[in-house]
Design an enzyme around this catalytic site. Structure first.
Site, PDB file in Angstrom:
ATOM      1  N   ASN A 149       0.456  -1.291   0.197  1.00  0.00           N
ATOM      2  CA  ASN A 149       0.008   0.001   0.283  1.00  0.00           C
ATOM      3  C   ASN A 149       0.228   1.335   0.020  1.00  0.00           C
ATOM      4  OD1 ASN A 149       0.482  -0.673   2.759  1.00  0.00           O
ATOM      5  ND2 ASN A 149      -0.876   0.534   3.476  1.00  0.00           N
ATOM      6  N   LYS A 172      12.538  -7.451   0.289  1.00  0.00           N
ATOM      7  CA  LYS A 172      11.687  -8.325  -0.916  1.00  0.00           C
ATOM      8  C   LYS A 172      10.058  -7.354  -0.490  1.00  0.00           C
ATOM      9  CE  LYS A 172       7.713 -11.007  -0.061  1.00  0.00           C
ATOM     10  NZ  LYS A 172       7.101 -10.597  -1.197  1.00  0.00           N
ATOM     11  N   GLY A 225       2.389  -4.901   7.233  1.00  0.00           N
ATOM     12  CA  GLY A 225       2.238  -5.600   6.591  1.00  0.00           C
ATOM     13  C   GLY A 225       0.614  -6.474   7.379  1.00  0.00           C
ATOM     14  N   SER A 226       0.169  -7.437   6.970  1.00  0.00           N
ATOM     15  CA  SER A 226      -1.013  -8.051   7.789  1.00  0.00           C
ATOM     16  C   SER A 226      -0.696  -8.802   9.080  1.00  0.00           C
ATOM     17  CB  SER A 226      -2.239  -8.397   7.260  1.00  0.00           C
ATOM     18  OG  SER A 226      -1.060  -9.793   7.035  1.00  0.00           O
ATOM     19  N   GLY A 230       2.447 -11.019  10.261  1.00  0.00           N
ATOM     20  CA  GLY A 230       3.441 -10.535  11.606  1.00  0.00           C
ATOM     21  C   GLY A 230       3.415 -11.504  12.507  1.00  0.00           C
ATOM     22  N   GLU A 247       5.087  -3.794  12.224  1.00  0.00           N
ATOM     23  CA  GLU A 247       4.196  -2.712  12.069  1.00  0.00           C
ATOM     24  C   GLU A 247       2.832  -3.255  11.225  1.00  0.00           C
ATOM     25  OE1 GLU A 247       3.537   0.121  13.397  1.00  0.00           O
ATOM     26  OE2 GLU A 247       5.652   0.347  14.494  1.00  0.00           O
ATOM     27  N   CYS A 281      -3.059   1.816   6.431  1.00  0.00           N
ATOM     28  CA  CYS A 281      -2.822   1.047   8.182  1.00  0.00           C
ATOM     29  C   CYS A 281      -3.256   2.098   9.116  1.00  0.00           C
ATOM     30  CB  CYS A 281      -1.055   1.155   8.136  1.00  0.00           C
ATOM     31  SG  CYS A 281      -0.270   1.548   8.191  1.00  0.00           S
ATOM     32  N   GLN A 328      -9.243  -7.776  -2.618  1.00  0.00           N
ATOM     33  CA  GLN A 328      -9.548  -6.917  -2.119  1.00  0.00           C
ATOM     34  C   GLN A 328     -10.894  -6.462  -2.169  1.00  0.00           C
ATOM     35  OE1 GLN A 328      -6.801  -6.100   0.602  1.00  0.00           O
ATOM     36  NE2 GLN A 328      -9.222  -4.905   1.357  1.00  0.00           N
ATOM     37  N   GLU A 380      -9.564  -5.633  10.593  1.00  0.00           N
ATOM     38  CA  GLU A 380      -9.145  -4.431   9.663  1.00  0.00           C
ATOM     39  C   GLU A 380      -9.730  -4.194   8.343  1.00  0.00           C
ATOM     40  OE1 GLU A 380      -5.333  -4.462   8.291  1.00  0.00           O
ATOM     41  OE2 GLU A 380      -4.964  -2.488   8.296  1.00  0.00           O
ATOM     42  N   GLU A 459       9.535   3.251  14.440  1.00  0.00           N
ATOM     43  CA  GLU A 459      10.019   3.233  12.532  1.00  0.00           C
ATOM     44  C   GLU A 459      10.535   5.271  11.983  1.00  0.00           C
ATOM     45  OE1 GLU A 459       7.784   0.352  10.588  1.00  0.00           O
ATOM     46  OE2 GLU A 459      10.005   0.437   9.600  1.00  0.00           O
TER      47      GLU A 459
HETATM   48  P1  NAD Z   1       0.904  -9.488   3.806  1.00  0.00           P
HETATM   49  O1  NAD Z   1       1.024  -9.557   5.719  1.00  0.00           O
HETATM   50  O2  NAD Z   1       0.227 -10.162   3.000  1.00  0.00           O
HETATM   51  O3  NAD Z   1       2.254  -8.870   2.964  1.00  0.00           O
HETATM   52  C1  NAD Z   1       3.219  -8.429   3.916  1.00  0.00           C
HETATM   53  C2  NAD Z   1       4.634  -8.573   3.179  1.00  0.00           C
HETATM   54  O4  NAD Z   1       4.736 -10.165   3.659  1.00  0.00           O
HETATM   55  C3  NAD Z   1       4.613  -9.201   1.271  1.00  0.00           C
HETATM   56  O5  NAD Z   1       5.533  -8.940   0.751  1.00  0.00           O
HETATM   57  C4  NAD Z   1       4.578 -10.760   1.291  1.00  0.00           C
HETATM   58  O6  NAD Z   1       5.204 -10.803  -0.356  1.00  0.00           O
HETATM   59  C5  NAD Z   1       4.988 -10.539   2.747  1.00  0.00           C
HETATM   60  N1  NAD Z   1       4.410 -12.342   3.748  1.00  0.00           N
HETATM   61  C6  NAD Z   1       3.811 -12.930   3.255  1.00  0.00           C
HETATM   62  N2  NAD Z   1       3.855 -13.692   3.467  1.00  0.00           N
HETATM   63  C7  NAD Z   1       4.876 -14.246   4.468  1.00  0.00           C
HETATM   64  C8  NAD Z   1       5.411 -15.383   5.081  1.00  0.00           C
HETATM   65  N3  NAD Z   1       4.669 -16.498   5.621  1.00  0.00           N
HETATM   66  N4  NAD Z   1       6.467 -14.862   5.301  1.00  0.00           N
HETATM   67  C9  NAD Z   1       8.079 -14.029   5.320  1.00  0.00           C
HETATM   68  N5  NAD Z   1       6.968 -12.904   4.430  1.00  0.00           N
HETATM   69  C10 NAD Z   1       5.574 -12.986   3.643  1.00  0.00           C
HETATM   70  O7  NAD Z   1       0.647  -7.445   3.847  1.00  0.00           O
HETATM   71  P2  NAD Z   1      -0.501  -6.518   2.808  1.00  0.00           P
HETATM   72  O8  NAD Z   1      -1.517  -7.231   2.130  1.00  0.00           O
HETATM   73  O9  NAD Z   1       1.079  -6.757   1.678  1.00  0.00           O
HETATM   74  O10 NAD Z   1      -0.347  -5.075   2.843  1.00  0.00           O
HETATM   75  C11 NAD Z   1      -1.592  -4.714   3.771  1.00  0.00           C
HETATM   76  C12 NAD Z   1      -1.687  -4.930   4.898  1.00  0.00           C
HETATM   77  O11 NAD Z   1      -0.726  -4.203   5.542  1.00  0.00           O
HETATM   78  C13 NAD Z   1      -2.724  -4.080   6.186  1.00  0.00           C
HETATM   79  O12 NAD Z   1      -2.853  -4.937   7.493  1.00  0.00           O
HETATM   80  C14 NAD Z   1      -2.014  -3.048   6.981  1.00  0.00           C
HETATM   81  O13 NAD Z   1      -3.110  -2.381   8.049  1.00  0.00           O
HETATM   82  C15 NAD Z   1       0.107  -2.899   6.694  1.00  0.00           C
HETATM   83  N6  NAD Z   1       0.553  -1.712   7.274  1.00  0.00           N
HETATM   84  C16 NAD Z   1       0.319  -1.455   7.831  1.00  0.00           C
HETATM   85  C17 NAD Z   1       1.817  -0.953   8.299  1.00  0.00           C
HETATM   86  C18 NAD Z   1       2.432   0.107   9.561  1.00  0.00           C
HETATM   87  O14 NAD Z   1       2.880   1.027   9.489  1.00  0.00           O
HETATM   88  N7  NAD Z   1       1.273  -0.364  10.186  1.00  0.00           N
HETATM   89  C19 NAD Z   1       1.948   0.351   7.586  1.00  0.00           C
HETATM   90  C20 NAD Z   1       1.344  -0.174   6.213  1.00  0.00           C
HETATM   91  C21 NAD Z   1       0.454  -1.155   5.718  1.00  0.00           C
END
Ligand code: NAD
Length: 478
Positions: A149, A172, A225-226, A230, A247, A281, A328, A380, A459
């Site tokens: 995003n 990555k 990420g999600s 996480g 995050e 986020c 999505q 979310e 961060e």
């Molecule tokens: P996601 O968790 O699906 O993916 C994030 C990253 O993790 C991608 O690069 C993905 O390929 C990688 N990934 C997926 N599975 C993995 C695994 N098993 N091992 C290691 N890496 C893996 O998230 P998304 O759909 O790309 O992003 C949306 C999410 O990100 C939302 O929940 C949003 O709130 C969050 N987000 C948080 C912040 C923050 O700073 N708090 C900022 C932006 C987005």
């Protein structure tokens, strides 16, 4: 079409697998074809980074400063072109995309400066005749895993401090936005990073991400990420004793009090909930409104929503671009149905829209009569969907704001210093906004949340040093 390559060990390397990058405003438009690395390629990147670490970490701060400065300068000089690419592949509007690109450039320049401000402490010993120094040292090889995003700003706020403090990087990016990641990497490479110091490994999370989590030579993982991903990352990092920083998601409240300036409150809500298609986020997905202003607020916000232009991200005048992809969009629409099923009232939007090109367009959705225990107020959604929860008074509004598993950002609209001050002190969130949208932050101050939103050090800004370095305490008999 040859797939754009990964950058590993100082060379652009092809992969046997590749994936198409599709424009969400127009699915007939293929942005490009991008290499998808396997676990072997990820391991090669880690090994190259490990080999480059001794020379890079001791190579001097002037070198690091100069490289980061060149990266920042080039990003800023090319902001419109990079912004167009970002808008095309992720779907945020041209204005939002150029703004994000500028942010990325500024982050590189900030950390270029930080290279020259590395300092330690000299501390008196409790034992006479002994000197103590504390210094900071880089971790080694860090794996940086980013979401789709913010395709340039989030990579920037991880890569820049990682390099500034002397680490070697395996980056990555998210599968949906390889184009921006590749363009950023090209800039970093041409800025003169020595071979192995910076590696781009595009590929699946379950393959490349997993390789980073399990390789013994990766010292730290910075992830955005999600929550679900996480959690996996936390477990695997703990198993391998890696330092990690997460995050994750948010369910950010915007509290609107009776004494709020209605225009300010409506602008904050529309911006926070719907701009960037709600895919932030820090988006305000819960609008907690006190009884005295509730009806006026809902009416004014619904009115404003009618004027929001949803269209192709690259079209001038568009205020809200498409949802990032079909999955999505389906998730957003599922939540609209869930909200209706839970008894909330859909007063605006929620439907799929068609525009001049085949894309993932959705009308921003507003629910009223939502309760804070409904799924639409707890989970979310990550789309342009907001729920209004009515509160009796400030005390109930604050309690509702804090009644969530997340804690990234919380906002309040009020003209009362008393309530603003109380909210700043008592909102259970890493960031608080007063009369400002919950989304939209500065790049030189810490960013991050509490509870289910974040784990580990903050961060951005000078706080970034906490994650990317480790402290050494040295004793000398004088
Ligand atoms: P996601 O968790 O699906 O993916 C994030 C990253 O993790 C991608 O690069 C993905 O390929 C990688 N990934 C997926 N599975 C993995 C695994 N098993 N091992 C290691 N890496 C893996 O998230 P998304 O759909 O790309 O992003 C949306 C999410 O990100 C939302 O929940 C949003 O709130 C969050 N987000 C948080 C912040 C923050 O700073 N708090 C900022 C932006 C987005």
């Amino acid at each position: 079409m040859e797939a754009a390559r990964n950058f590993i060990g100082g060379e652009w390397i092809a992969a046997t697998d590749a994936a198409q990058d599709i424009n969400p405003s127009n699915t007939a438009d293929v942005v490009g074809l991008f290499a998808r690395a396997d676990a072997n390629a990820a391991a090669q990147a880690i090994e190259a980074a490990k080999a480059a670490f001794p020379a890079w970490s001791r190579g001097g701060i002037q070198q690091r400063h100069d490289i980061l400065k060149r990266v920042g300068d080039e990003i800023l000089a090319r902001k419109d072109e990079l912004g167009r690419l970002l808008a095309r592949e992720e779907g945020k509007t041209l204005g939002e995309a150029a703004g994000e690109t500028v942010r990325a450039g500024q982050i590189f320049l900030f950390f270029a400066g930080e290279c020259l401000r590395m300092a330690g402490e000299k501390i008196a010993s409790v034992r006479p005749g002994i000197d103590i120094e504390t210094t900071r040292e880089p971790l080694g090889v860090v794996g940086l895993i980013t979401p789709w995003n913010f395709p340039i700003a989030i990579p920037a706020w991880k890569i820049a401090p990682a390099l500034a403090y002397g680490n070697c990087v395996v980056f990555k990016p998210a599968d949906l936005v390889p184009g921006t990641a590749h363009a950023l990497s090209d800039i970093i490479v041409r800025a003169g990073v020595p071979s192995g110091v910076f590696n781009l490994v595009m590929g699946r999370g379950s393959v490349v991400g997993e390789a980073l989590l399990t390789h013994p030579d990766v010292a730290g993982i910075s992830f955005t990420g999600s929550v679900a991903t996480g959690r996996t990352i936390a477990a695997k990092c703990a198993e391998g004793m890696k330092k990690f920083q997460l995050e994750m998601g948010g369910k950010n409240p915007l509290v609107v009090l009776d004494d709020a300036d209605l225009g300010v409150a409506v602008d904050c809500a529309a911006n926070g909930a719907f701009f960037s298609t709600g895919q932030r986020c820090t988006a305000s997905s819960r609008l907690i409104v006190t009884a005295g202003i509730h009806d006026r607020f809902v009416q004014a916000l619904t009115e404003k929503m009618k004027s929001l232009v949803v269209d192709d991200a690259q079209k001038p005048g568009t205020q809200i671009g498409p949802v990032v992809d079909e999955t999505q969009l389906a998730q957003n629409q599922r939540y609209v149905e869930i909200g209706k099923g839970e008894g909330a009232r859909l007063v605006a939007g929620g439907e799929r829209l068609s525009r001049g090109t085949p894309g993932f367009y959705m009308a921003p959705a507003l629910f009223t009569d939502a309760r804070n225990d409904m799924r639409i107020a707890r989970e979310e959604i990550f789309g342009p969907v907001a729920a209004v929860v009515r509160a009796r008074d400030y005390d109930e509004a604050l309690a509702l704001a804090n009644d969530t598993a997340f804690g990234l950002c919380a906002g309040v609209c009020t003209t009362s210093l008393k309530f603003a001050t109380h909210f700043k002190r008592n909102a259970d969130a890493g960031m608080v906004m007063v009369n400002l949208p919950t989304a939209g932050v500065d790049y030189h101050v810490p960013f991050g949340g509490r509870k289910g939103s974040s784990y580990g050090p903050r961060e951005q800004g000078r706080y970034a040093i906490e994650f990317y370095t480790t402290v050494k305490t040295a004793y000398t008999l004088a």
